[in-house]
Design an enzyme around this catalytic site. Structure first.
Site, PDB file in Angstrom:
ATOM      1  CD  GLU A 172    -118.871 -30.800  28.669  1.00 41.41           C
ATOM      2  OE1 GLU A 172    -119.290 -31.956  28.782  1.00 41.41           O
ATOM      3  OE2 GLU A 172    -118.851 -30.172  27.610  1.00 41.41           O
ATOM      4  CG  HIS A 182    -112.340 -49.742  30.838  1.00 44.64           C
ATOM      5  ND1 HIS A 182    -113.007 -49.643  29.647  1.00 44.64           N
ATOM      6  CD2 HIS A 182    -111.026 -49.712  30.520  1.00 44.64           C
ATOM      7  CE1 HIS A 182    -112.126 -49.550  28.655  1.00 44.64           C
ATOM      8  NE2 HIS A 182    -110.912 -49.592  29.156  1.00 44.64           N
ATOM      9  CE  LYS A 198    -107.730 -40.664  26.524  1.00 41.56           C
ATOM     10  NZ  LYS A 198    -106.723 -41.520  27.025  1.00 41.56           N
ATOM     11  CG  ASN A 241    -113.566 -45.372  33.654  1.00 45.60           C
ATOM     12  OD1 ASN A 241    -112.459 -45.641  33.203  1.00 45.60           O
ATOM     13  ND2 ASN A 241    -113.748 -44.563  34.677  1.00 45.60           N
ATOM     14  CG  HIS A 263    -106.910 -53.982  29.095  1.00 44.54           C
ATOM     15  ND1 HIS A 263    -107.342 -53.586  30.333  1.00 44.54           N
ATOM     16  CD2 HIS A 263    -107.242 -52.992  28.233  1.00 44.54           C
ATOM     17  CE1 HIS A 263    -107.895 -52.399  30.236  1.00 44.54           C
ATOM     18  NE2 HIS A 263    -107.857 -52.013  28.970  1.00 44.54           N
ATOM     19  CG  HIS A 320    -110.384 -52.146  35.501  1.00 39.21           C
ATOM     20  ND1 HIS A 320    -110.589 -50.794  35.709  1.00 39.21           N
ATOM     21  CD2 HIS A 320    -109.567 -52.239  34.432  1.00 39.21           C
ATOM     22  CE1 HIS A 320    -109.913 -50.113  34.800  1.00 39.21           C
ATOM     23  NE2 HIS A 320    -109.284 -50.966  34.016  1.00 39.21           N
ATOM     24  CE  LYS A 333    -106.115 -39.768  33.435  1.00 45.90           C
ATOM     25  NZ  LYS A 333    -107.060 -40.828  33.784  1.00 45.90           N
ATOM     26  NE  ARG A 373     -87.287 -27.797  39.963  1.00 47.54           N
ATOM     27  CZ  ARG A 373     -85.997 -27.568  40.162  1.00 47.54           C
ATOM     28  NH1 ARG A 373     -85.238 -27.165  39.161  1.00 47.54           N
ATOM     29  NH2 ARG A 373     -85.477 -27.714  41.349  1.00 47.54           N
ATOM     30  CD  GLU A 420    -109.536 -49.389  25.789  1.00 45.17           C
ATOM     31  OE1 GLU A 420    -110.346 -48.443  25.919  1.00 45.17           O
ATOM     32  OE2 GLU A 420    -109.330 -50.228  26.690  1.00 45.17           O
ATOM     33  NE  ARG A 470    -108.587 -38.361  31.019  1.00 45.51           N
ATOM     34  CZ  ARG A 470    -107.466 -37.757  30.642  1.00 45.51           C
ATOM     35  NH1 ARG A 470    -107.299 -36.480  30.811  1.00 45.51           N
ATOM     36  NH2 ARG A 470    -106.485 -38.428  30.109  1.00 45.51           N
TER      37      ARG A 470
HETATM   38  N1  NAD Z   1    -101.849 -42.830  29.749  1.00 47.03           N
HETATM   39  C1  NAD Z   1    -103.058 -43.246  29.454  1.00 47.03           C
HETATM   40  O1  NAD Z   1    -104.008 -42.481  29.304  1.00 47.03           O
HETATM   41  C2  NAD Z   1    -103.273 -44.725  29.259  1.00 47.03           C
HETATM   42  C3  NAD Z   1    -104.477 -45.193  28.730  1.00 47.03           C
HETATM   43  C4  NAD Z   1    -104.631 -46.563  28.529  1.00 47.03           C
HETATM   44  C5  NAD Z   1    -103.605 -47.442  28.870  1.00 47.03           C
HETATM   45  N2  NAD Z   1    -102.463 -46.948  29.391  1.00 47.03           N
HETATM   46  C6  NAD Z   1    -101.352 -47.857  29.746  1.00 47.03           C
HETATM   47  O2  NAD Z   1    -100.900 -48.461  28.551  1.00 47.03           O
HETATM   48  C7  NAD Z   1    -100.299 -49.712  28.871  1.00 47.03           C
HETATM   49  C8  NAD Z   1    -100.750 -50.749  27.868  1.00 47.03           C
HETATM   50  O3  NAD Z   1    -100.339 -50.330  26.594  1.00 47.03           O
HETATM   51  P1  NAD Z   1    -100.190 -51.353  25.380  1.00 47.03           P
HETATM   52  O4  NAD Z   1    -101.392 -52.202  25.317  1.00 47.03           O
HETATM   53  O5  NAD Z   1     -99.805 -50.543  24.202  1.00 47.03           O
HETATM   54  O6  NAD Z   1     -99.052 -52.342  25.886  1.00 47.03           O
HETATM   55  P2  NAD Z   1     -97.447 -52.398  25.692  1.00 47.03           P
HETATM   56  O7  NAD Z   1     -96.855 -51.077  25.580  1.00 47.03           O
HETATM   57  O8  NAD Z   1     -96.956 -53.314  26.754  1.00 47.03           O
HETATM   58  O9  NAD Z   1     -97.311 -53.152  24.301  1.00 47.03           O
HETATM   59  C9  NAD Z   1     -97.781 -54.471  24.194  1.00 47.03           C
HETATM   60  C10 NAD Z   1     -96.748 -55.415  23.556  1.00 47.03           C
HETATM   61  O10 NAD Z   1     -96.684 -55.114  22.165  1.00 47.03           O
HETATM   62  C11 NAD Z   1     -95.337 -54.944  21.752  1.00 47.03           C
HETATM   63  N3  NAD Z   1     -95.376 -54.013  20.627  1.00 47.03           N
HETATM   64  C12 NAD Z   1     -95.640 -52.682  20.663  1.00 47.03           C
HETATM   65  N4  NAD Z   1     -95.724 -52.192  19.432  1.00 47.03           N
HETATM   66  C13 NAD Z   1     -95.482 -53.218  18.577  1.00 47.03           C
HETATM   67  C14 NAD Z   1     -95.445 -53.350  17.164  1.00 47.03           C
HETATM   68  N5  NAD Z   1     -95.719 -52.307  16.370  1.00 47.03           N
HETATM   69  N6  NAD Z   1     -95.160 -54.563  16.652  1.00 47.03           N
HETATM   70  C15 NAD Z   1     -94.930 -55.647  17.455  1.00 47.03           C
HETATM   71  N7  NAD Z   1     -94.969 -55.601  18.786  1.00 47.03           N
HETATM   72  C16 NAD Z   1     -95.240 -54.386  19.339  1.00 47.03           C
HETATM   73  C17 NAD Z   1     -94.600 -54.458  22.978  1.00 47.03           C
HETATM   74  O11 NAD Z   1     -93.248 -54.773  22.896  1.00 47.03           O
HETATM   75  C18 NAD Z   1     -95.328 -55.228  24.082  1.00 47.03           C
HETATM   76  O12 NAD Z   1     -94.755 -56.515  24.205  1.00 47.03           O
HETATM   77  C19 NAD Z   1    -100.665 -50.042  30.297  1.00 47.03           C
HETATM   78  O13 NAD Z   1     -99.542 -49.857  31.112  1.00 47.03           O
HETATM   79  C20 NAD Z   1    -101.737 -49.011  30.635  1.00 47.03           C
HETATM   80  O14 NAD Z   1    -101.722 -48.645  31.990  1.00 47.03           O
HETATM   81  C21 NAD Z   1    -102.266 -45.618  29.586  1.00 47.03           C
END
Ligand code: NAD
Length: 366
Positions: free
Chosen positions: A238, A249, A228, A246, A265, A253, A145, A123, A187, A242
């Site tokens: 508000e 995006h 952010k 987008n 992306h 998307h 999130k 939990r 971003e 959030r």
């Molecule tokens: N929770 C949220 O608010 C939120 C917001 C935006 C995106 N996301 C999610 O985030 C994810 C994408 O995140 P991401 O772009 O960080 O991708 P990721 O976590 O897949 O990382 C991308 C690649 O980079 C590598 N990597 C990470 N750090 C590294 C470093 N310092 N040196 C070398 N390689 C490294 C990883 O091994 C991976 O292969 C998606 O699943 C998306 O849905 C969540």
């Protein structure tokens, strides 16, 4: 050390986001005020663990936190229920209990998955974010999130679980591959477009050697992360705010989906921002000179590489199927001025199709 305080929704309390080059080697001391009982559980992907695990584990060991490292495969494919279940059983086997903190060491995938696990295991366990990609530093690690994917779609299972601490060390980015840097940059640019024209000017000035100048990069990450943080904090009060996150995006998307995710992306969002700037000129009164400057800035970062050949019909179909679709049009985030965002609920699909046509002609050199 730069610092941002984030409110904990629904509670009269906050948590800290701290940022400084080299912080990954000081994780142990940063956690000591929390008096977490050992062991602490570190979840990472195999690539990040190989590159950066040792320095983080050494620091936690030196602080007497007896870290246990659990790894997942790198990439989006690991964000599954099967991986959550395997990790949950490993947590039990390695002695995790109700007060054991989970530390996410990685990009958005590790953060989303480890956060999800931390939110449901017994939990809810305390959760710490140590983002290692630019995208996670300015976006995914902030806001609480968490999510995993289902075969039917991305991020369909999720929770809100705020971290106790977010630790950002720009030195992680030294090893980040170029495509991943560009994903994060899209971003950062978005944050500037919706809220902070000064960030856009900083980016323009820093562009020639952005990733070599770590002090400058830290300032840029700080400004983008602060946006952010502000947006998610104000959203509590508000409601819909959030949604301005987008920007770029909606169409982004659509392009990503129509390319069956071959288009990274960051590039999809970059093209989406180019289109949103054009729509902002005709629908929100954005000055054409500012729109041109914005489009040039995105291109100068090399984000608008040629698009693969895409069927415009498939992009439009993805837009209509988007969960935010409306009957007569689609909602778009538009900019009356650079740094100011508004939401238009019903931008006509025919106008979007026109802008998309122009974009695809330009993007594929056709
Ligand atoms: N929770 C949220 O608010 C939120 C917001 C935006 C995106 N996301 C999610 O985030 C994810 C994408 O995140 P991401 O772009 O960080 O991708 P990721 O976590 O897949 O990382 C991308 C690649 O980079 C590598 N990597 C990470 N750090 C590294 C470093 N310092 N040196 C070398 N390689 C490294 C990883 O091994 C991976 O292969 C998606 O699943 C998306 O849905 C969540």
């Amino acid at each position: 050390m730069r610092e941002i305080q984030l409110p904990l929704p629904g509670r009269d309390a906050s948590y800290r986001l701290v940022m400084e080059p080299g912080l990954r080697g000081r994780l142990g001391p940063l956690l000591s005020p929390f008096q977490f009982p050992p062991p602490v559980m570190v979840i990472s992907d195999r690539r990040v663990a190989r590159l950066h695990g040792a320095v983080v584990l050494d620091s936690l060991n030196a602080a007497g936190l007896a870290p246990v490292l659990l790894t997942i495969p790198a990439g989006e494919r690991a964000k599954t229920w099967a991986v959550v279940q395997r990790l949950a059983r490993e947590l039990l086997a390695r002695g995790a209990h109700r007060r054991s903190p989970v530390i996410a060491l990685g990009g958005g995938v590790v953060g989303d998955l480890a956060g999800f696990l931390a939110s449901i295991f017994m939990r809810g366990l305390p959760f710490i974010q140590v983002p290692t990609t630019l995208l996670a530093m300015v976006d995914a690690a902030i806001g609480g999130k968490t999510a995993i994917n289902l075969p039917e779609g991305k991020n369909l299972l999720g929770t809100f679980h705020q971290p106790r601490l977010v630790v950002i060390d720009p030195e992680f980015l030294r090893t980040l591959p170029r495509t991943e840097r560009l994903n994060g940059l899209a971003e950062v640019l978005k944050a500037g477009f919706i809220r902070d024209p000064k960030l856009l000017r900083c980016l323009e000035a820093a562009r020639p050697k952005l990733f070599q100048d770590e002090a400058g990069l830290t300032e840029i990450i700080y400004r983008a992360a602060a946006i952010k943080a502000q947006v998610v904090a104000q959203d509590e009060r508000e409601g819909d705010l959030r949604r301005i996150l987008n920007f770029g995006h909606t169409l982004g998307h659509g392009l990503e989906q129509a390319s069956r995710f071959r288009l990274p992306h960051g590039r999809a969002v970059a093209w989406g921002m180019v289109a949103a700037l054009t729509l902002s000129e005709s629908l929100a009164g954005l000055d054409p000179g500012e729109a041109d400057w914005g489009r040039r800035l995105i291109r100068d970062f090399d984000l608008c590489r040629p698009l693969p050949r895409l069927d415009p019909g498939a992009v439009m179909a993805a837009l209509r199927l988007d969960k935010k679709r409306q009957e007569r049009g689609v909602p778009f985030v538009l900019l009356p001025r650079l740094g100011e965002a508004v939401i238009r609920e019903e931008v006509s699909l025919s106008l979007v199709a026109e802008v998309l046509d122009q974009l695809l002609r330009e993007g594929t050199g056709g």
